[in-house]
Motif scaffolding. Structure first.
Motif, PDB file in Angstrom:
ATOM      1  N   LYS A 118      78.126  89.782  77.116  1.00  0.00           N
ATOM      2  CA  LYS A 118      77.255  90.446  78.092  1.00  0.00           C
ATOM      3  C   LYS A 118      77.792  91.938  78.359  1.00  0.00           C
ATOM      4  O   LYS A 118      77.062  92.937  78.775  1.00  0.00           O
ATOM      5  CB  LYS A 118      76.972  89.858  79.423  1.00  0.00           C
ATOM      6  CG  LYS A 118      76.258  88.640  79.414  1.00  0.00           C
ATOM      7  CD  LYS A 118      76.055  87.693  80.596  1.00  0.00           C
ATOM      8  CE  LYS A 118      75.301  86.724  80.492  1.00  0.00           C
ATOM      9  NZ  LYS A 118      75.536  85.720  81.730  1.00  0.00           N
ATOM     10  N   ALA A 154      73.746  91.988  86.376  1.00  0.00           N
ATOM     11  CA  ALA A 154      72.941  91.421  87.803  1.00  0.00           C
ATOM     12  C   ALA A 154      71.582  91.958  87.495  1.00  0.00           C
ATOM     13  O   ALA A 154      70.588  91.024  88.075  1.00  0.00           O
ATOM     14  CB  ALA A 154      73.667  91.568  88.820  1.00  0.00           C
ATOM     15  N   ARG A 155      71.414  93.016  87.187  1.00  0.00           N
ATOM     16  CA  ARG A 155      69.826  93.491  86.824  1.00  0.00           C
ATOM     17  C   ARG A 155      69.328  92.951  85.666  1.00  0.00           C
ATOM     18  O   ARG A 155      68.051  93.158  85.411  1.00  0.00           O
ATOM     19  CB  ARG A 155      69.990  95.133  86.845  1.00  0.00           C
ATOM     20  CG  ARG A 155      70.516  95.584  88.076  1.00  0.00           C
ATOM     21  CD  ARG A 155      70.099  97.342  88.310  1.00  0.00           C
ATOM     22  NE  ARG A 155      70.753  97.814  87.159  1.00  0.00           N
ATOM     23  CZ  ARG A 155      72.002  98.324  87.404  1.00  0.00           C
ATOM     24  NH1 ARG A 155      72.748  98.244  88.506  1.00  0.00           N
ATOM     25  NH2 ARG A 155      72.519  99.262  86.453  1.00  0.00           N
ATOM     26  N   HIS A 156      69.747  92.062  85.007  1.00  0.00           N
ATOM     27  CA  HIS A 156      69.058  91.240  83.691  1.00  0.00           C
ATOM     28  C   HIS A 156      69.133  89.947  84.013  1.00  0.00           C
ATOM     29  O   HIS A 156      69.729  89.026  83.193  1.00  0.00           O
ATOM     30  CB  HIS A 156      69.666  91.878  82.636  1.00  0.00           C
ATOM     31  CG  HIS A 156      69.617  93.250  82.168  1.00  0.00           C
ATOM     32  ND1 HIS A 156      68.504  93.492  81.353  1.00  0.00           N
ATOM     33  CD2 HIS A 156      70.035  94.497  82.372  1.00  0.00           C
ATOM     34  CE1 HIS A 156      68.313  94.949  81.207  1.00  0.00           C
ATOM     35  NE2 HIS A 156      69.335  95.497  81.849  1.00  0.00           N
ATOM     36  N   PRO A 157      68.258  89.379  84.988  1.00  0.00           N
ATOM     37  CA  PRO A 157      68.644  88.011  85.170  1.00  0.00           C
ATOM     38  C   PRO A 157      68.015  86.912  84.171  1.00  0.00           C
ATOM     39  O   PRO A 157      68.295  85.812  84.030  1.00  0.00           O
ATOM     40  CB  PRO A 157      67.699  87.699  86.720  1.00  0.00           C
ATOM     41  CG  PRO A 157      66.918  88.939  86.341  1.00  0.00           C
ATOM     42  CD  PRO A 157      67.462  89.840  85.922  1.00  0.00           C
ATOM     43  N   LEU A 158      67.305  87.597  83.205  1.00  0.00           N
ATOM     44  CA  LEU A 158      66.751  86.817  81.954  1.00  0.00           C
ATOM     45  C   LEU A 158      67.584  86.843  80.750  1.00  0.00           C
ATOM     46  O   LEU A 158      67.211  86.218  79.737  1.00  0.00           O
ATOM     47  CB  LEU A 158      65.326  87.218  81.842  1.00  0.00           C
ATOM     48  CG  LEU A 158      64.311  87.194  83.110  1.00  0.00           C
ATOM     49  CD1 LEU A 158      62.828  87.653  82.655  1.00  0.00           C
ATOM     50  CD2 LEU A 158      64.180  85.473  83.342  1.00  0.00           C
ATOM     51  N   CYS A 159      68.792  87.588  80.687  1.00  0.00           N
ATOM     52  CA  CYS A 159      69.479  87.720  79.536  1.00  0.00           C
ATOM     53  C   CYS A 159      70.110  86.345  78.923  1.00  0.00           C
ATOM     54  O   CYS A 159      70.383  86.598  77.760  1.00  0.00           O
ATOM     55  CB  CYS A 159      70.588  88.998  79.910  1.00  0.00           C
ATOM     56  SG  CYS A 159      71.878  88.245  80.929  1.00  0.00           S
ATOM     57  N   ASP A 160      70.122  85.430  79.599  1.00  0.00           N
ATOM     58  CA  ASP A 160      70.757  84.137  79.041  1.00  0.00           C
ATOM     59  C   ASP A 160      69.506  83.345  78.398  1.00  0.00           C
ATOM     60  O   ASP A 160      69.951  82.557  77.341  1.00  0.00           O
ATOM     61  CB  ASP A 160      71.179  83.283  80.012  1.00  0.00           C
ATOM     62  CG  ASP A 160      72.576  83.776  80.683  1.00  0.00           C
ATOM     63  OD1 ASP A 160      73.188  84.162  79.843  1.00  0.00           O
ATOM     64  OD2 ASP A 160      72.900  83.571  81.764  1.00  0.00           O
ATOM     65  N   ASP A 193      65.403  90.855  76.699  1.00  0.00           N
ATOM     66  CA  ASP A 193      66.218  91.176  77.884  1.00  0.00           C
ATOM     67  C   ASP A 193      67.561  91.135  77.637  1.00  0.00           C
ATOM     68  O   ASP A 193      68.486  92.142  78.049  1.00  0.00           O
ATOM     69  CB  ASP A 193      66.038  90.059  78.916  1.00  0.00           C
ATOM     70  CG  ASP A 193      66.545  90.655  80.373  1.00  0.00           C
ATOM     71  OD1 ASP A 193      66.246  91.935  80.651  1.00  0.00           O
ATOM     72  OD2 ASP A 193      67.321  89.965  81.140  1.00  0.00           O
ATOM     73  N   ARG A 194      68.255  90.436  76.644  1.00  0.00           N
ATOM     74  CA  ARG A 194      69.438  90.395  76.235  1.00  0.00           C
ATOM     75  C   ARG A 194      69.880  91.666  75.259  1.00  0.00           C
ATOM     76  O   ARG A 194      70.853  92.336  75.553  1.00  0.00           O
ATOM     77  CB  ARG A 194      69.978  89.203  75.265  1.00  0.00           C
ATOM     78  CG  ARG A 194      71.480  89.003  74.930  1.00  0.00           C
ATOM     79  CD  ARG A 194      72.215  89.086  76.236  1.00  0.00           C
ATOM     80  NE  ARG A 194      73.757  88.623  75.916  1.00  0.00           N
ATOM     81  CZ  ARG A 194      74.349  87.321  76.116  1.00  0.00           C
ATOM     82  NH1 ARG A 194      73.518  86.425  76.868  1.00  0.00           N
ATOM     83  NH2 ARG A 194      75.221  87.161  75.910  1.00  0.00           N
TER      84      ARG A 194
END
Length: 266
Positions: free
Chosen positions: A113, A134-140, A145-146
């Motif tokens: 990340k 924290a501004r990319h809550p969908l990155c997982d 988004d990642r």
């Protein structure tokens, strides 16, 4: 950001990464030394960090060499595909899928990340990196988004290329830049030791249909077979590293090799 290509039957595809055109430590001082690389392929895919195009001391030279290399590809009749890395984050493509997604090419900085946990950009701006994550809550769970996070992380802070204020002695400057704090070289060694597992877990999460995955970023050649997939780390055209050249045709690897002339600086 995520691009799909369906090559024609019999097309010869070559993959490399981390050429770092313009960087003082790149082993490519003149793009003409790469001309032999273009012979024998129809498409060349650079899995990130083709050139130094971020705002830094190497940017102007990197942009100049990138344009010269693109012109050389056109002269040789080779289609050039560039993938965004942490040193050229504004390239349009972040993930390249071929043959219906059976082959995937990425850079590799999105495996973390923070992009590069050994990098001064992260070490000097840890809180800013945490705030960005924290501004990319969908990155997982969301690949788009990642990859957006990876791009923004690469642009978050200017690269630290050297530490001239430490000492006038070149050896001391090198040690201060590469060996301090001790967590920095330890993070690099840990990355080399764990990159096979990292890329496997990343693939399982974001493109489980892939059978072949080529990636750069780590400046360390390697290949692994796991769960019916082949993973190839393509090394780097960089001092104290070596490149790995991957050839594909009809969705199959036809060769993985290095050539001495690819690491000869001119």
């Amino acid at each position: 950001m995520i691009r799909h290509i369906e090559p024609e039957p019999g097309e010869r595809i070559r993959l490399i990464s981390d050429v770092h055109l313009g960087h003082a430590r790149s082993t490519v001082g003149n793009v003409e030394t790469l001309r032999p690389l273009l012979r024998g392929c129809d498409r060349l895919i650079v899995c990130g960090d083709l050139a130094e195009t971020r705002a830094c001391a190497f940017q102007a030279r990197g942009m100049e060499m990138k344009h010269a290399f693109a012109s050389m590809c056109r002269e040789e009749g080779v289609l050039l595909h560039t993938i965004a890395g942490n040193h050229d984050p504004l390239e349009e493509t972040s993930v390249l899928k071929l043959y219906g997604g059976r082959v995937v090419a990425i850079h590799g900085h999105a495996l973390y990340k923070v992009g590069a946990p050994w990098g001064w950009e992260y070490l000097n701006h840890k809180q800013a990196c945490r705030d960005l994550i924290a501004r990319h809550p969908l990155c997982d769970t969301d690949l788009e988004d990642r990859m957006a996070l990876a791009r923004e992380m690469a642009l978050l802070s200017p690269p630290v290329l050297q530490r001239p204020h430490v000492s006038k002695n070149r050896l001391l400057r090198f040690m201060a830049h590469c060996g301090w704090p001790p967590s920095r070289p330890l993070a690099i060694i840990r990355a080399w030791m764990t990159m096979g597992g990292l890329i496997h877990r990343f693939t399982e999460r974001f493109f489980p249909e892939a059978r072949i995955v080529c990636f750069g970023h780590f400046h360390r050649c390697g290949q692994w077979k796991r769960a019916g997939r082949l993973y190839v780390s393509t090394g780097a055209f960089f001092k104290n590293a070596r490149p790995s050249i991957v050839d594909l045709s009809d969705g199959r690897v036809t060769g993985i090799h290095t050539e001495s002339w690819l690491t000869t600086k001119a």
